[in-house]
Design a protein around this motif. Sequence first.
Motif, PDB file in Angstrom:
ATOM      1  N   GLN A   1      19.110 -13.552 -19.766  1.00 35.74           N
ATOM      2  CA  GLN A   1      19.433 -12.141 -19.266  1.00 35.74           C
ATOM      3  C   GLN A   1      18.686 -11.976 -18.016  1.00 35.74           C
ATOM      4  O   GLN A   1      17.487 -12.174 -18.043  1.00 35.74           O
ATOM      5  CB  GLN A   1      18.982 -11.137 -20.502  1.00 35.74           C
ATOM      6  CG  GLN A   1      18.799  -9.721 -20.155  1.00 35.74           C
ATOM      7  CD  GLN A   1      18.784  -8.844 -21.135  1.00 35.74           C
ATOM      8  OE1 GLN A   1      19.060  -7.750 -21.421  1.00 35.74           O
ATOM      9  NE2 GLN A   1      17.553  -9.034 -21.739  1.00 35.74           N
ATOM     10  N   THR A   2      19.020 -11.500 -16.880  1.00 40.44           N
ATOM     11  CA  THR A   2      18.929 -11.142 -15.780  1.00 40.44           C
ATOM     12  C   THR A   2      19.103  -9.898 -15.049  1.00 40.44           C
ATOM     13  O   THR A   2      20.513  -9.697 -15.328  1.00 40.44           O
ATOM     14  CB  THR A   2      19.074 -12.344 -14.794  1.00 40.44           C
ATOM     15  OG1 THR A   2      20.431 -12.384 -14.565  1.00 40.44           O
ATOM     16  CG2 THR A   2      18.352 -13.379 -15.233  1.00 40.44           C
ATOM     17  N   ALA A   3      18.380  -9.271 -14.394  1.00 41.36           N
ATOM     18  CA  ALA A   3      18.872  -7.855 -13.720  1.00 41.36           C
ATOM     19  C   ALA A   3      18.310  -7.879 -12.292  1.00 41.36           C
ATOM     20  O   ALA A   3      17.144  -8.302 -12.119  1.00 41.36           O
ATOM     21  CB  ALA A   3      18.270  -6.665 -14.433  1.00 41.36           C
ATOM     22  N   ALA A   4      18.996  -7.812 -11.223  1.00 42.73           N
ATOM     23  CA  ALA A   4      18.456  -7.757  -9.940  1.00 42.73           C
ATOM     24  C   ALA A   4      19.041  -6.498  -9.117  1.00 42.73           C
ATOM     25  O   ALA A   4      20.022  -5.901  -9.377  1.00 42.73           O
ATOM     26  CB  ALA A   4      19.197  -8.946  -9.146  1.00 42.73           C
ATOM     27  N   PHE A   5      18.245  -6.219  -8.123  1.00 46.33           N
ATOM     28  CA  PHE A   5      18.416  -4.810  -7.497  1.00 46.33           C
ATOM     29  C   PHE A   5      17.994  -5.136  -5.919  1.00 46.33           C
ATOM     30  O   PHE A   5      16.667  -5.333  -5.753  1.00 46.33           O
ATOM     31  CB  PHE A   5      17.461  -3.849  -7.933  1.00 46.33           C
ATOM     32  CG  PHE A   5      17.979  -2.408  -7.244  1.00 46.33           C
ATOM     33  CD1 PHE A   5      18.722  -1.520  -7.800  1.00 46.33           C
ATOM     34  CD2 PHE A   5      16.945  -1.971  -6.270  1.00 46.33           C
ATOM     35  CE1 PHE A   5      19.071  -0.467  -7.295  1.00 46.33           C
ATOM     36  CE2 PHE A   5      17.261  -0.656  -5.673  1.00 46.33           C
ATOM     37  CZ  PHE A   5      18.113   0.162  -6.265  1.00 46.33           C
ATOM     38  N   LEU A   6      19.058  -4.899  -5.003  1.00 44.14           N
ATOM     39  CA  LEU A   6      18.579  -5.284  -3.677  1.00 44.14           C
ATOM     40  C   LEU A   6      19.000  -3.923  -2.843  1.00 44.14           C
ATOM     41  O   LEU A   6      20.066  -3.208  -2.894  1.00 44.14           O
ATOM     42  CB  LEU A   6      19.380  -6.348  -3.126  1.00 44.14           C
ATOM     43  CG  LEU A   6      19.106  -6.673  -1.789  1.00 44.14           C
ATOM     44  CD1 LEU A   6      17.662  -6.969  -1.313  1.00 44.14           C
ATOM     45  CD2 LEU A   6      19.852  -7.738  -1.103  1.00 44.14           C
TER      46      LEU A   6
END
Length: 324
Positions: A230-235
Amino acid sequence: LGDIVRILGVRVSRDNPTYLEVEVGMGVDLGIVTVDTARVRLRLDEAEPPQLTKLGASLEIPGTLHGKGVVEITDSGFKGAFDLSVVPHSLRASAVLAVESADGVTGVLVGAEVEFPLPIVLGTSGLGIFGFMGGVGVNYERDEPTGVTTPALRWLEDQFPRAGNVMAPEGWKLTPGAYAFAAGMLVGTLEGGYVVHLKGIILIELPGPRLLLIMKADVLKAPPVLNSNQTAAFLAVLDVDFGRGTITIGVVAQYEIVSLLKIRVPVTAFFNTRDSNDWFVDLGTYTEPVTISVLDVLSGVGYLMVHGNGISPLPTPLASTGIT
């Protein structure tokens, strides 16, 4: 042989002198050093000794040091980068350097980043500073892509995977009279930054001036030993161009559970302070919509575009097949 040498690229110059450049990926193990890549230039129109124009290598001392670096010779100078980790102390440092000259002007691009094994605790916030980064560009400017609504965001998406991140030489070009200054820090939750790990950067460019506020966040990114799927990224980037009087905001949020769920949401906004009708807010676009995929079977796409001076040309309806 294919496990040792792989052809990564071939280039031939169009003008005289005529050169052939061949770049190969290699797996030559020299003990603690492994040669990863090399590029050789050969002159075709007359006899000349071959030139080694790029060399990349990795260093591995088990339980002690781990690192990699690359040096590239260009037509106008050189570019280099390295990344080194001291394993027993969980200390990591990286740096980039480029020096190029053209038409009597010399440009210098330098950047560095360091990560600490233990954070500098920020009071009772539950957060800590895990590192710092900085960079300076003299006679260098960012090489932004063209034909996109948020060039600064697209530039960042290309830069972050590279060695040196924001200061990676591949994303900069020699430009007389251009200057850039970058400073940032790495902030994360105190258990090691696995719940939230942020990188915040301020980038100032001259002339303009132009101000970029950059944030990259990794959420729910567990350490490799936990084998999380499970991964979450925000740019995100806030681009304020004082010279043109424009404000551009770009955000990309992604969340993924391997083989189960994948969501990507791009958001862009633009405001022209000199023209009250020149603005837009897009939740996805026709060419880059919001996407959702479930179980690699069900998928959905969509977008919402609101423009102050109209949308031209009007996008056609999104094509769909199966269940969308």
